[in-house]
Design an enzyme around this catalytic site. Structure first.
Site, PDB file in Angstrom:
ATOM      1  N   LYS A  83      -4.741  24.353 -53.321  1.00 17.69           N
ATOM      2  CA  LYS A  83      -3.685  23.523 -53.915  1.00 17.69           C
ATOM      3  C   LYS A  83      -3.068  22.668 -52.815  1.00 17.69           C
ATOM      4  O   LYS A  83      -2.680  23.188 -51.758  1.00 17.69           O
ATOM      5  CB  LYS A  83      -2.634  24.454 -54.504  1.00 17.69           C
ATOM      6  CG  LYS A  83      -1.928  23.974 -55.737  1.00 17.69           C
ATOM      7  CD  LYS A  83      -1.111  25.144 -56.292  1.00 17.69           C
ATOM      8  CE  LYS A  83      -0.222  24.750 -57.429  1.00 17.69           C
ATOM      9  NZ  LYS A  83       0.710  25.814 -57.781  1.00 17.69           N
TER      10      LYS A  83
HETATM   11  O1  G3P Z   1       3.431  26.723 -59.719  1.00 24.96           O
HETATM   12  C1  G3P Z   1       4.210  25.605 -59.870  1.00 24.96           C
HETATM   13  C2  G3P Z   1       5.182  25.615 -61.022  1.00 24.96           C
HETATM   14  O2  G3P Z   1       4.649  26.155 -62.176  1.00 24.96           O
HETATM   15  C3  G3P Z   1       6.595  25.884 -60.719  1.00 24.96           C
HETATM   16  O3  G3P Z   1       7.407  26.158 -61.842  1.00 24.96           O
HETATM   17  O4  G3P Z   1       9.511  26.885 -62.911  1.00 24.96           O
HETATM   18  O5  G3P Z   1       9.403  26.650 -60.399  1.00 24.96           O
HETATM   19  O6  G3P Z   1       9.414  24.644 -61.871  1.00 24.96           O
HETATM   20  P1  G3P Z   1       9.008  26.077 -61.745  1.00 24.96           P
END
Ligand code: G3P
Length: 217
Positions: A83
């Site tokens: 990633k």
């Molecule tokens: O893995 C990246 C992503 O899904 C992060 O989610 O909830 O931290 O915005 P969030």
């Protein structure tokens, strides 16, 4: 639509994978930092459990550093997907790593043009963050609609991996728009099973069955 778990927690992953609905895992530095133990060992364990694509994110900000970390991650396990963030350096690293046959997930995507350039450098996945857009009063799902339309127009192979999902409604909308994958925190996946009418219906079926058995006895 494929369903990924957005977590670095082995217990959470072990609880969901045997159910048969999980196709892969995404992690990020924030998620891996929360877990005890060596993060590389944890990643290898996660790859074994899910037996499918598992995203591991580089922390280097420069091109050379991203290549170094990306190649190192790719050597850990056949299921690792590297990633990289959607920066100039990340796009350049995606181009190089993809040309070496390493699968790349380009993350932190917040605009259709970012998604377009990631596809042009051969990203395997693009990760638009819908929840974080919603957080700043910008409809995240409109970004998914735009990316799906653009990718379809040019038959890009890059898969749309909807990230930063916060509720089952994000999953419904992603599926309606034809996104390839939704990655969700375990708590959101847990909610997919539940419907009050299922609970009420099952209780009634079982009560009726027990009543009939009691009469026959
Ligand atoms: O893995 C990246 C992503 O899904 C992060 O989610 O909830 O931290 O915005 P969030």
């Amino acid at each position: 639509m494929k369903l990924f778990i957005d977590s670095g927690n082995i217990k959470e992953i072990e609880a969901l994978v045997p159910l048969g609905i999980i196709d892969g895992i995404t992690t990020n530095p924030s998620l891996l930092a929360k877990e005890p133990g060596d993060y590389k060992d944890n990643l290898k364990r996660i790859c074994d459990i899910v037996n499918g694509p598992t995203s591991a994110e580089v922390v280097a900000k420069d091109y050379e550093g991203m290549l170094r970390e990306g190649r190192d991650f790719a050597g850990l396990h056949e299921h690792i997907v590297v990633k990289v963030p959607l920066t100039r350096e990340g796009i350049h690293a995606c181009k190089t790593l993809s040309s070496e046959g390493i699968r790349v997930n380009v993350t932190l995507c917040f605009s259709p043009t970012q998604a377009l350039i990631a596809a042009k450098v051969g990203a395997t996945y693009i990760s638009p963050f819908v929840g974080r857009l919603d957080d700043v009063a910008t409809p995240g799902m409109e970004l998914i609609r735009d990316i799906v339309e653009i990718y379809n127009n040019y038959e890009f192979k890059t898969e749309v991996l909807v990230a930063s999902t916060r509720s089952p409604m994000h999953i419904v909308e992603a599926a309606r728009l034809g996104a390839d994958i939704c990655t969700c925190p375990p708590a959101v996946i847990d909610q997919l099973f539940n419907h009050p009418l299922t609970t009420i219906g099952l209780e009634k079926f079982l009560k009726d069955w027990e009543k009939a058995q009691a009469v026959k006895a």
